[in-house]
Design an enzyme around this catalytic site. Structure first.
Site, short mmCIF file in Angstrom:
data_model
loop_
_atom_site.label_atom_id
_atom_site.label_comp_id
_atom_site.label_asym_id
_atom_site.label_seq_id
_atom_site.Cartn_x
_atom_site.Cartn_y
_atom_site.Cartn_z
CB SER A 1 -0.94 0.01 1.22
OG SER A 1 -0.19 0.02 2.42
CG ASN B 1 -4.58 -3.45 12.98
OD1 ASN B 1 -3.94 -3.43 11.93
ND2 ASN B 1 -5.06 -4.56 13.50
CB SER C 1 -11.95 22.75 -31.79
OG SER C 1 -11.88 21.87 -32.90
CE1 TYR D 1 -6.63 -2.22 9.00
CE2 TYR D 1 -5.88 -4.49 8.80
CZ TYR D 1 -5.92 -3.19 8.32
OH TYR D 1 -5.26 -2.87 7.16
CD GLU E 1 -17.24 20.47 -22.15
OE1 GLU E 1 -17.69 19.59 -22.88
OE2 GLU E 1 -16.35 21.26 -22.51
CE LYS F 1 -17.10 24.08 -30.39
NZ LYS F 1 -17.15 22.66 -30.63
CD GLN G 1 -3.15 -2.20 2.36
OE1 GLN G 1 -2.47 -2.32 3.36
NE2 GLN G 1 -2.93 -2.89 1.27
CG HIS H 1 -40.42 22.86 -15.64
ND1 HIS H 1 -40.77 21.62 -15.16
CD2 HIS H 1 -41.09 23.76 -14.86
CE1 HIS H 1 -41.63 21.75 -14.17
NE2 HIS H 1 -41.83 23.05 -13.95
CG ASN I 1 -14.82 23.51 -27.22
OD1 ASN I 1 -15.81 23.99 -27.76
ND2 ASN I 1 -13.93 22.77 -27.85
CE LYS J 1 -4.55 4.03 4.87
NZ LYS J 1 -5.06 2.66 4.58
N1 ARG Z 1 -1.47 -0.72 5.33
C1 ARG Z 1 -2.45 -0.99 6.30
C2 ARG Z 1 -3.72 -0.19 6.02
O1 ARG Z 1 -3.67 0.75 5.31
C3 ARG Z 1 -1.97 -0.68 7.66
C4 ARG Z 1 -2.49 -1.59 8.72
C5 ARG Z 1 -2.04 -2.95 8.50
N2 ARG Z 1 -2.33 -3.79 9.56
C6 ARG Z 1 -2.16 -5.11 9.48
N3 ARG Z 1 -2.41 -5.80 10.51
N4 ARG Z 1 -1.77 -5.66 8.37
O2 ARG Z 1 -4.78 -0.53 6.48
#
Ligand code: ARG
Length: 462
Positions: free
Chosen positions: A24, A111, A278, A318, A291, A284, A323, A157, A286, A326
């Site tokens: 990650s 966690n 364009s 958890y 948009e 044009k 993960q 409308h 635009n 994000k």
């Molecule tokens: N990269 C993990 C996340 O974003 C961090 C926590 C990982 N915890 C674990 N026990 N593998 O959630």
């Protein structure tokens, strides 16, 4: 080779596919500042509680500062084999300060660490969005003040309904943005609590001081349940919901900008800075920025729906699914910030074509309601009946192919004999908007007062 952070019981390293699906760092490297701040707060607390030696905590803090500057200057080598930001930082810390680094992870798990980092990151993101929304409101209110009396067609409308002023229309978006800011502020208030110290899920046996880390990180309080602290992601959902609503509002306005800037209506002109040409059609201009704001709403709403789908059905506490919280959020927030900046720029630069707006405002018998109101006020005709009479007069004007204020009085009197020439006083577009002076209406005096109120408020707050 097995993982040096957790590989004690493993005989071999991961399959390359395992590494690919598990890694990650490409996403959570965005959290480096929050990760380092949380680690510094944690180490200082461990030392104060006598859980680790003060000397080690000092070295840890020093090493973390070095890592921060390495990352900010682009010198830090992020390693995919170390999975995530937490282990990249900790591993580098060990290189820098040696065995003392191994004490940092006392009474902590990745966690509660990631829950802490991401709360801090989202909190910062909310502050940035709020500032961008305030700048957008300011641009709208300034333009509204300059065009408090510039009339344009108001639509229902997408048919001409009643004349309004351009300033009034813009201030509608200031009000929406204010509620958007309120939603972000509410989310911020709820998310601002400390998960650190929840450990992996059950809490810790060390005598930690969670209030101390809360204070150091600017959290208003400590989360009371360790399972909730590591498993909750409603703070991201709420923030994404606020993003999605804000994006939907921006998209409505972007759609209007596309319509207004089309030569088919010709109501506004965008600046060269916020339009493109364009490659084939030399004439044009635009409205690409508008948009794209409209389109980016898709990925922002998508991030909300995506995370809701991840959360739904996840048992406590958890799970690695979390993960996936994000990437979408970081992308959506970047898209929203960019959209806000583009909208603010477009608003600042856009110029209404006042003559065209004035002309369009009178099209489609847009003062027919004013005529009905006049019949009600001057002749004491019940409104329902006045509506019917006005409708017949509109039909007459359509038959004669003239606007309402050009229909000869005798033709009106043929429908309602008591009508006098005083009626022409309410049939012009300018008088129509001027008359709508009850609170919240489009009268230029109202619009001026509201625009000024907003500008003052925005100046005070930031
Ligand atoms: N990269 C993990 C996340 O974003 C961090 C926590 C990982 N915890 C674990 N026990 N593998 O959630």
């Amino acid at each position: 080779m097995s993982n040096k952070m957790w590989g004690g019981r493993f005989g071999s390293g991961p399959d390359p596919i395992m590494e690919d699906i598990n890694v990650s760092i490409d996403v959570d490297r965005h959290l480096y500042r929050q990760d380092i701040a949380a680690s510094k707060a944690h180490a200082a607390m461990l030392a104060k509680q006598g859980i680790i030696p003060a000397q080690d905590a000092k070295q840890i803090a020093h090493g973390l500062d070095t890592i921060l500057s390495e990352i900010e200057s682009g010198k830090f080598a992020f390693k995919r084999a170390l999975e995530d930001i937490h282990m990249n930082v900790e591993s580098r810390l060990a290189e820098l300060i040696g065995p003392a680094a191994g004490r940092l992870h006392t009474a902590r798990s990745r966690n509660d660490q990631v829950a802490t980092d991401f709360r801090l990151w989202v909190r910062d993101a909310i502050d940035e969005i709020d500032a961008a929304l305030a700048a957008y409101q300011r641009a709208l209110a300034e333009k509204a003040l300059a065009h408090a009396a510039t009339v344009m067609p108001g639509f229902t409308h997408l048919q001409p309904a009643q004349p309004v002023t351009f300033g009034h229309h813009l201030l509608a978006y200031v009000e929406m943005a204010a509620r958007d800011r309120g939603r972000f502020a509410d989310a911020r208030g709820r998310l601002n609590e400390n998960p650190l110290g929840a450990g992996a899920l059950a809490g810790t046996s060390f005598a930690i001081d969670r209030a101390m880390t809360a204070k150091a990180l600017g959290f208003a309080r400590v989360m009371a349940n360790s399972l909730d602290a590591v498993a909750a992601r409603d703070f991201v959902l709420e923030t994404l919901a606020a993003c999605a609503i804000t994006a939907a509002h921006l998209s409505r306005f972007a759609e209007e900008i596309v319509i207004w800037s089309s030569p088919l209506t010709g109501l506004i002109r965008l600046s060269d800075k916020f339009t493109t040409g364009s490659s084939m059609m030399p004439q044009k201009r635009n409205p690409d920025a508008a948009e794209l704001v409209r389109a980016k709403t898709g990925r922002i709403i998508g991030a909300l729906v995506g995370l809701l789908t991840v959360i739904k059905g996840l048992p406590l506490a958890y799970q690695k699914d979390l993960q996936e919280d994000k990437e979408g959020a970081i992308d959506a927030i970047a898209a929203l910030n960019l959209s806000l900046a583009a909208m603010t720029g477009m608003v600042r630069d856009m110029e209404p074509d006042a003559a065209r707006m004035q002309e369009a405002a009178g099209e489609g018998y847009s003062t027919a309601t004013d005529l009905a109101d006049w019949l009600t006020r001057a002749l004491k005709v019940p409104f329902r009946e006045a509506h019917h009479i006005a409708g017949r007069i509109v039909a007459k004007a359509a038959e004669a192919n003239v606007p309402l204020d050009k229909l000869p009085l005798p033709l009106m009197q043929a429908i309602e004999p008591r009508i006098t020439k005083a009626v022409f006083g309410v049939l012009s577009v300018a008088n129509s908007v001027k008359s709508r002076s009850a609170y919240g209406g489009t009268a230029p005096s109202n619009v001026r007062a509201q625009a000024k109120r907003w500008l003052k408020r925005l100046e005070k707050k930031q």
